[in-house]
Design a protein around this motif. Sequence first.
Motif, PDB file in Angstrom:
ATOM      1  N   GLY A 631       0.797  -1.219   0.000  1.00  0.00           N
ATOM      2  CA  GLY A 631       0.000   0.000   0.000  1.00  0.00           C
ATOM      3  C   GLY A 631       0.830   1.269   0.000  1.00  0.00           C
ATOM      4  O   GLY A 631       0.291   2.361  -0.199  1.00  0.00           O
ATOM      5  N   SER A 632       2.153   1.150   0.209  1.00  0.00           N
ATOM      6  CA  SER A 632       3.011   2.335   0.234  1.00  0.00           C
ATOM      7  C   SER A 632       3.469   2.674  -1.180  1.00  0.00           C
ATOM      8  O   SER A 632       3.411   1.851  -2.097  1.00  0.00           O
ATOM      9  CB  SER A 632       4.221   2.103   1.134  1.00  0.00           C
ATOM     10  N   PHE A 633       3.968   3.893  -1.364  1.00  0.00           N
ATOM     11  CA  PHE A 633       4.405   4.335  -2.691  1.00  0.00           C
ATOM     12  C   PHE A 633       5.664   3.600  -3.144  1.00  0.00           C
ATOM     13  O   PHE A 633       6.005   3.630  -4.325  1.00  0.00           O
ATOM     14  CB  PHE A 633       4.646   5.851  -2.702  1.00  0.00           C
ATOM     15  N   GLN A 688       9.052   9.553  -5.865  1.00  0.00           N
ATOM     16  CA  GLN A 688      10.315   9.818  -5.186  1.00  0.00           C
ATOM     17  C   GLN A 688      10.068   9.897  -3.685  1.00  0.00           C
ATOM     18  O   GLN A 688       9.039  10.423  -3.245  1.00  0.00           O
ATOM     19  CB  GLN A 688      10.954  11.124  -5.669  1.00  0.00           C
ATOM     20  N   GLY A 689      11.040   9.391  -2.935  1.00  0.00           N
ATOM     21  CA  GLY A 689      10.965   9.446  -1.480  1.00  0.00           C
ATOM     22  C   GLY A 689      12.263   9.949  -0.880  1.00  0.00           C
ATOM     23  O   GLY A 689      13.258  10.137  -1.586  1.00  0.00           O
ATOM     24  N   LEU A 690      12.251  10.154   0.448  1.00  0.00           N
ATOM     25  CA  LEU A 690      13.436  10.554   1.187  1.00  0.00           C
ATOM     26  C   LEU A 690      13.776   9.438   2.161  1.00  0.00           C
ATOM     27  O   LEU A 690      12.929   9.005   2.951  1.00  0.00           O
ATOM     28  CB  LEU A 690      13.192  11.859   1.949  1.00  0.00           C
ATOM     29  N   TRP A 699      19.294   1.539   4.985  1.00  0.00           N
ATOM     30  CA  TRP A 699      18.474   2.726   4.771  1.00  0.00           C
ATOM     31  C   TRP A 699      17.003   2.405   4.988  1.00  0.00           C
ATOM     32  O   TRP A 699      16.555   1.269   4.769  1.00  0.00           O
ATOM     33  CB  TRP A 699      18.680   3.263   3.352  1.00  0.00           C
ATOM     34  N   GLN A 700      16.273   3.442   5.420  1.00  0.00           N
ATOM     35  CA  GLN A 700      14.835   3.299   5.615  1.00  0.00           C
ATOM     36  C   GLN A 700      14.128   4.577   5.172  1.00  0.00           C
ATOM     37  O   GLN A 700      14.730   5.647   5.100  1.00  0.00           O
ATOM     38  CB  GLN A 700      14.475   3.000   7.079  1.00  0.00           C
ATOM     39  N   ARG A 701      12.840   4.413   4.882  1.00  0.00           N
ATOM     40  CA  ARG A 701      12.021   5.540   4.453  1.00  0.00           C
ATOM     41  C   ARG A 701      11.900   6.542   5.582  1.00  0.00           C
ATOM     42  O   ARG A 701      11.630   6.198   6.724  1.00  0.00           O
ATOM     43  CB  ARG A 701      10.657   5.023   4.017  1.00  0.00           C
ATOM     44  N   GLU A 702      12.113   7.846   5.253  1.00  0.00           N
ATOM     45  CA  GLU A 702      12.034   8.903   6.264  1.00  0.00           C
ATOM     46  C   GLU A 702      10.604   9.361   6.466  1.00  0.00           C
ATOM     47  O   GLU A 702      10.206   9.713   7.571  1.00  0.00           O
ATOM     48  CB  GLU A 702      12.917  10.088   5.832  1.00  0.00           C
ATOM     49  N   PHE A 703       9.825   9.416   5.374  1.00  0.00           N
ATOM     50  CA  PHE A 703       8.423   9.839   5.452  1.00  0.00           C
ATOM     51  C   PHE A 703       7.548   8.786   4.772  1.00  0.00           C
ATOM     52  O   PHE A 703       7.975   8.102   3.847  1.00  0.00           O
ATOM     53  CB  PHE A 703       8.210  11.188   4.739  1.00  0.00           C
ATOM     54  N   ASN A 704       6.319   8.699   5.217  1.00  0.00           N
ATOM     55  CA  ASN A 704       5.383   7.747   4.626  1.00  0.00           C
ATOM     56  C   ASN A 704       4.845   8.221   3.284  1.00  0.00           C
ATOM     57  O   ASN A 704       4.330   7.414   2.504  1.00  0.00           O
ATOM     58  CB  ASN A 704       4.226   7.465   5.587  1.00  0.00           C
ATOM     59  N   GLU A 705       4.939   9.509   3.041  1.00  0.00           N
ATOM     60  CA  GLU A 705       4.439  10.077   1.781  1.00  0.00           C
ATOM     61  C   GLU A 705       5.612  10.372   0.857  1.00  0.00           C
ATOM     62  O   GLU A 705       6.719  10.696   1.306  1.00  0.00           O
ATOM     63  CB  GLU A 705       3.653  11.361   2.050  1.00  0.00           C
ATOM     64  N   SER A 706       5.358  10.280  -0.438  1.00  0.00           N
ATOM     65  CA  SER A 706       6.406  10.618  -1.412  1.00  0.00           C
ATOM     66  C   SER A 706       6.640  12.129  -1.411  1.00  0.00           C
ATOM     67  O   SER A 706       5.744  12.911  -1.075  1.00  0.00           O
ATOM     68  CB  SER A 706       6.004  10.151  -2.805  1.00  0.00           C
ATOM     69  N   ILE A 707       7.836  12.516  -1.801  1.00  0.00           N
ATOM     70  CA  ILE A 707       8.159  13.950  -1.846  1.00  0.00           C
ATOM     71  C   ILE A 707       7.881  14.544  -3.224  1.00  0.00           C
ATOM     72  O   ILE A 707       7.760  15.764  -3.365  1.00  0.00           O
ATOM     73  CB  ILE A 707       9.624  14.187  -1.464  1.00  0.00           C
ATOM     74  N   LEU A 760      14.778  19.504   2.351  1.00  0.00           N
ATOM     75  CA  LEU A 760      14.733  18.128   1.843  1.00  0.00           C
ATOM     76  C   LEU A 760      13.345  17.497   1.907  1.00  0.00           C
ATOM     77  O   LEU A 760      13.157  16.384   1.412  1.00  0.00           O
ATOM     78  CB  LEU A 760      15.718  17.214   2.604  1.00  0.00           C
ATOM     79  N   CYS A 761      12.395  18.193   2.483  1.00  0.00           N
ATOM     80  CA  CYS A 761      11.060  17.624   2.662  1.00  0.00           C
ATOM     81  C   CYS A 761      10.038  18.229   1.701  1.00  0.00           C
ATOM     82  O   CYS A 761       9.240  17.507   1.100  1.00  0.00           O
ATOM     83  CB  CYS A 761      10.577  17.839   4.103  1.00  0.00           C
ATOM     84  N   ASN A 762      10.058  19.525   1.574  1.00  0.00           N
ATOM     85  CA  ASN A 762       9.067  20.246   0.769  1.00  0.00           C
ATOM     86  C   ASN A 762       9.751  20.756  -0.506  1.00  0.00           C
ATOM     87  O   ASN A 762      10.715  21.534  -0.431  1.00  0.00           O
ATOM     88  CB  ASN A 762       8.483  21.407   1.577  1.00  0.00           C
ATOM     89  N   TRP A 763       9.203  20.352  -1.645  1.00  0.00           N
ATOM     90  CA  TRP A 763       9.864  20.622  -2.926  1.00  0.00           C
ATOM     91  C   TRP A 763       8.978  21.452  -3.849  1.00  0.00           C
ATOM     92  O   TRP A 763       7.768  21.284  -3.867  1.00  0.00           O
ATOM     93  CB  TRP A 763      10.240  19.308  -3.614  1.00  0.00           C
TER      94      TRP A 763
END
Length: 888
Positions: A631-633, A688-690, A699-707, A760-763
Amino acid sequence: EHFEQCPDLDHCHTTNTDNASMMEDKVHAGHVWVSRHLLAFRYVRVIIPTDYHVHVEVTCLAHLPLLEKCGTFSCGDGLSSSNHDYVGQEIRQLQNETNEDLDAKIWNCAAYTLRLCIHNNFIVDGIKRDRLPWVGDLAVSLMANAYTFGDLECIRWTLAVLGRCGMDKLLAIEHSEGANGQVSPGMVSSISGSHVNGIIDYSLWFIISHWLYQRYYGDTHFLQQEWRLIERRLNCLIQFCSNQEEGWLVSNDDDWVFIDWTVNGDKNTALQILWWQALDCGISLAQKMGSLVKESQQQRMKDAISRLENSYLIMEDVQLGFSRQSHALAVLSGLYTRLEDRASEGDWSNPDSSNERWHALRRCRRLYERSREALLGDEMPPVGTPYMKHLEANAIARLGERPFALKVIRSYWGGMLDRNATTFFEAFDESVTLADVTQFYDRPFARSLCHAWAAGPCSLYPEILLGLRPLTDGWEHWVCDPLDCFSSIAIATTIKTKFGIIDVQLDSNNLNVDIPEGTTMILMDKSYSGGRHNFPRKSLISSQRVNEWSKKYRGWHHHSDHVIKPNLMIPNFEGIHMTDVPTVYQLPGDDLFYMSFIAYDGIGYQTFVAESSDLLDWTNSRLAMGYGDEGSFDYGGVVLGAYLYEKYDIDAPRVLKRKNGKFYCLYGAYAKRGTKDCPLYEPDPGYQGLASSTDGLHWQREFNESILSIYGPGMVKDWEKDSIYQPWLVEHEGQYFNFYNAKEMPDWVEQLGLATSNDLCNWTRHEDNPIVRVGKRIGAAINEGYDTQFTSDAKVFWDRDESHFCMFYFGVGKVGAHIMIAYSKDLIHWVRDPKPLYTAGANPSGLDKQYAHKISLVWNPCNETWYMFYCAVGDAGRGIGLITSRSL
């Protein structure tokens, strides 16, 4: 023409009114003598009988109709208006003369030479001897005329008269018994006599000149008027003068093959190049005529050029027997590019045919470089005339060596000025002394010192210094590409077009351009429409500069095999059969090198990491970041690679930067996952993710939503509406830059865009996206065709030695994917090098026969070597390949 000729009554033009043979000349009442034909002279000697004791005054009245001065050129620290007044301008040696003073003098003298050779709506070869139109002179002078007088009538009249040369013999051939395609013995002399000016290569230049006239003047009405003559001449050449199986032009013993006055080599090689160019121009002219030309006629020309190209492609050495003239003509004609395009065609998935094609393609790719070596070197004897010197200098400029071309002009035409020239000569050898200049045709004073084909600098200077040339007919699309290696020089020029005047002013601070309405200017890969435009000079990057910058990234040495194999064996990860997207990095305080890469198993992408102490042997591959939660991106796969580095200098160690106790990386992702029974490969849409890491290995996903995705943030344009792909992260002056490629369907075009962020979060997507677009082949120019489908996977670094950013990316166009480069001074405006740094198939083993792309560049200070890792796809599958700047 010479003072020394005046007292030599055996070798001067004498007029004696008591001689019956000279009665054509008229002596009027009042002792006024008028020549029957136009005559030109610099000196006149009047012989008065010794017993004639009356005081005599002599006055010479010359008739030189004025021509409107439409084109101008000036060069130097100050742009004085006197530089524009070139008609009759005194050519003199200045004290402390600079190169720019010399450039202005050469252009002015060339324009004056051309002016004197335009008479009664004709361009004649010279004003001393022949005083006739010749196609060789026209081919050069019509280009010179485009940048000076812009006089259409003299070109029309000259082309019209030349087109009718030998036409009676052509008509006789068409109605003769040999019209079935067989050349009877009696027809040989008729065919030879039908050539324009009696020269077989001038018949070819006649067709090429018609194409040049359309390109520089855009006069379709004249083409429609003259097409039947062009068509008839082409048909005769195809039917009676070419080999019907191999396509070569066949000359007979009665044919005069000129090429140049002195040719060291096989004239036939140059003749065949001109034959190919004439056919190519004929096809282009027929296409301009549209439905007025029968399909059968167009097919006849296409079949003829196809036969010729096939013969070139099977030759082991196309350049065997080449002279300096042949090399120049091959570069200018576009033959090399066409052969490479032809070799690129076909089914590359079939090994049986593709191996043969790769062999031909590798031969074709060497042609330009060998011609560069020949034209820039001094091993081959020089050309014999300013006619061919113009073509040689132009070819050198087209090879990306414009400063060298400038030296050629200054040495050659400046050499004539050093020998007291006030107009430019019919022929010139830089080694001759002033006393020898007049000798020609094995007789004294025979050389013409004012010859139309010597006016080449009129077009060469604007093309070389400002990069001004038309890309489509009549300057509807044109390029401006000022040299930026002369930062203090001011240059100005005006050019008359059918749309209006192009006015270009370049000073130490700005480039100002007036673009006529209805035309489009191409500058630094961007298009500009009508109006006045201003560009800061410091922001300009010329194609010449791009060529210089790219040289240190060429000449790669191959590694024999994949360094990470496609079918890599990793415990607990079975079924891997592709590896891709290498990215090399280091960790603070750790001497080892690490490489992240992705592996594909039919389900999706996962990222792994391997380690090495020498950049050659890579071991201990393990998972760095796997599939995301359902269910994740990123459920369908993750592609690490856009790491935050401590430094982005191109030769700096790729050490990860720790921020708030963590390392960070942007990554590409896919939401859909395949199965063993139903595999999926890069399913749309991408995201794309962070990601973050505490050790740089896991490495692991920093946010649950894509950037970044096709759903936002910001406005998503058409070019990125179907999928978002791999990012590349750059930190510069406190801001983060995300270079990413995206896809537009249904044609599957990928282009490069930019998003920026402070955290790095808001693009935020850039308003000028895409910032690196796919290349366009406008008028078969500007772009080589290697990135017409994709511009993807950017890797951006700072070159502190040259003070610019460089972007490595891969282009997809002809023959697969290739490693390309572009340059910028601000990370936003980019200028690409149209020639790949490394082409697919360059490895003779076939390792990268299909694709060479997705690079990771590392500088190893231990052996002062660049290591470029890349995804190599070929006979051994899809894996990680290696090329190096030095042999290892």
